[in-house]
Design a protein around this motif. Structure first.
Motif, short mmCIF file in Angstrom:
data_model
loop_
_atom_site.label_atom_id
_atom_site.label_comp_id
_atom_site.label_asym_id
_atom_site.label_seq_id
_atom_site.Cartn_x
_atom_site.Cartn_y
_atom_site.Cartn_z
N GLU A 1 -10.86 -9.34 -3.54
CA GLU A 1 -10.82 -10.75 -3.15
C GLU A 1 -12.19 -11.41 -3.25
O GLU A 1 -12.30 -12.60 -3.53
CB GLU A 1 -10.29 -10.89 -1.72
N GLU B 1 -8.98 -4.08 -1.25
CA GLU B 1 -8.42 -5.42 -1.29
C GLU B 1 -9.50 -6.46 -1.00
O GLU B 1 -9.59 -7.48 -1.69
CB GLU B 1 -7.29 -5.56 -0.28
N SER B 2 -10.31 -6.21 0.00
CA SER B 2 -11.40 -7.14 0.34
C SER B 2 -12.41 -7.24 -0.78
O SER B 2 -12.88 -8.34 -1.11
CB SER B 2 -12.11 -6.69 1.62
N TYR C 1 -1.10 1.05 -7.51
CA TYR C 1 -1.52 0.09 -6.50
C TYR C 1 -2.84 -0.58 -6.90
O TYR C 1 -3.00 -1.80 -6.77
CB TYR C 1 -1.67 0.76 -5.14
N LEU D 1 -7.82 1.41 1.11
CA LEU D 1 -7.13 0.39 0.32
C LEU D 1 -7.38 -1.01 0.87
O LEU D 1 -7.50 -1.98 0.10
CB LEU D 1 -5.64 0.70 0.25
N ARG D 2 -7.51 -1.13 2.17
CA ARG D 2 -7.84 -2.43 2.78
C ARG D 2 -9.23 -2.88 2.31
O ARG D 2 -9.43 -4.05 1.95
CB ARG D 2 -7.80 -2.33 4.31
N SER D 3 -10.17 -1.96 2.28
CA SER D 3 -11.52 -2.29 1.79
C SER D 3 -11.48 -2.70 0.32
O SER D 3 -12.18 -3.64 -0.10
CB SER D 3 -12.46 -1.10 1.97
N ARG E 1 0.84 -1.20 0.00
CA ARG E 1 0.00 0.00 0.00
C ARG E 1 0.88 1.25 0.00
O ARG E 1 1.83 1.34 0.78
CB ARG E 1 -0.88 0.04 1.24
N ASP F 1 -5.15 3.93 4.30
CA ASP F 1 -5.00 2.51 4.63
C ASP F 1 -6.36 1.81 4.64
O ASP F 1 -6.52 0.72 4.08
CB ASP F 1 -4.36 2.34 6.01
N GLY F 2 -7.32 2.42 5.31
CA GLY F 2 -8.65 1.82 5.39
C GLY F 2 -9.31 1.67 4.04
O GLY F 2 -9.91 0.63 3.74
N THR G 1 -3.05 -4.53 -7.57
CA THR G 1 -3.94 -5.35 -6.75
C THR G 1 -4.88 -6.16 -7.63
O THR G 1 -5.09 -7.35 -7.40
CB THR G 1 -4.72 -4.47 -5.76
#
Length: 133
Positions: A56, A52-53, A100, A48-50, A4, A45-46, A104
């Protein structure tokens, strides 16, 4: 796995703080904590984390599902940028965020050039419909 951009930015802020504490960098030359405030790092961060989820969770990898995931992260990043006076993401950061997103998607088996081509756009344009930063 793609790193990230916010993790790289945080590392740069921490490195600069260490240099100031060690006396190897003058406080007057330290600016990264203002360029990348904690609120920007945490929010990015939040987001990008979302993303990613979301990626996925893509099942059939239909183009519309993929573009919806891209749209969601871009709109959140737009809000984060606005919350930071429209200056949260400068040119280098914008490029890192777009890269990114591309990486991803690619890591999750999505052929980004083909995805973009089916929409009649270039690979670098997959965020353009929604991106304000």
């Amino acid at each position: 796995m793609a790193i990230r951009p916010s993790a790289r930015w945080r590392a740069r802020v921490d490195e600069e703080a260490t240099e100031v504490a060690a006396g190897t960098r003058a406080l007057s030359d330290a600016f990264l904590s203002q360029l990348f405030p904690r609120s920007l790092l945490a929010a990015t961060d939040g987001a990008l984390r979302s993303f990613e989820s979301d990626v996925e969770a893509l099942r059939d990898r239909g183009d519309e599902q993929v573009f919806e995931a891209i749209k969601r992260v871009v709109l959140v990043l737009n809000r984060i940028n606005e919350d930071h006076g429209g200056a949260g993401y400068e040119t280098e950061e914008r490029e890192e965020l777009c890269l990114y997103i591309d990486q991803t998607l690619t890591e999750h088996g999505i052929d980004v050039p083909a995805l973009a081509a089916r929409r009649g756009i270039g690979r670098a344009e997959i965020t353009d419909d929604w991106r304000d930063w």
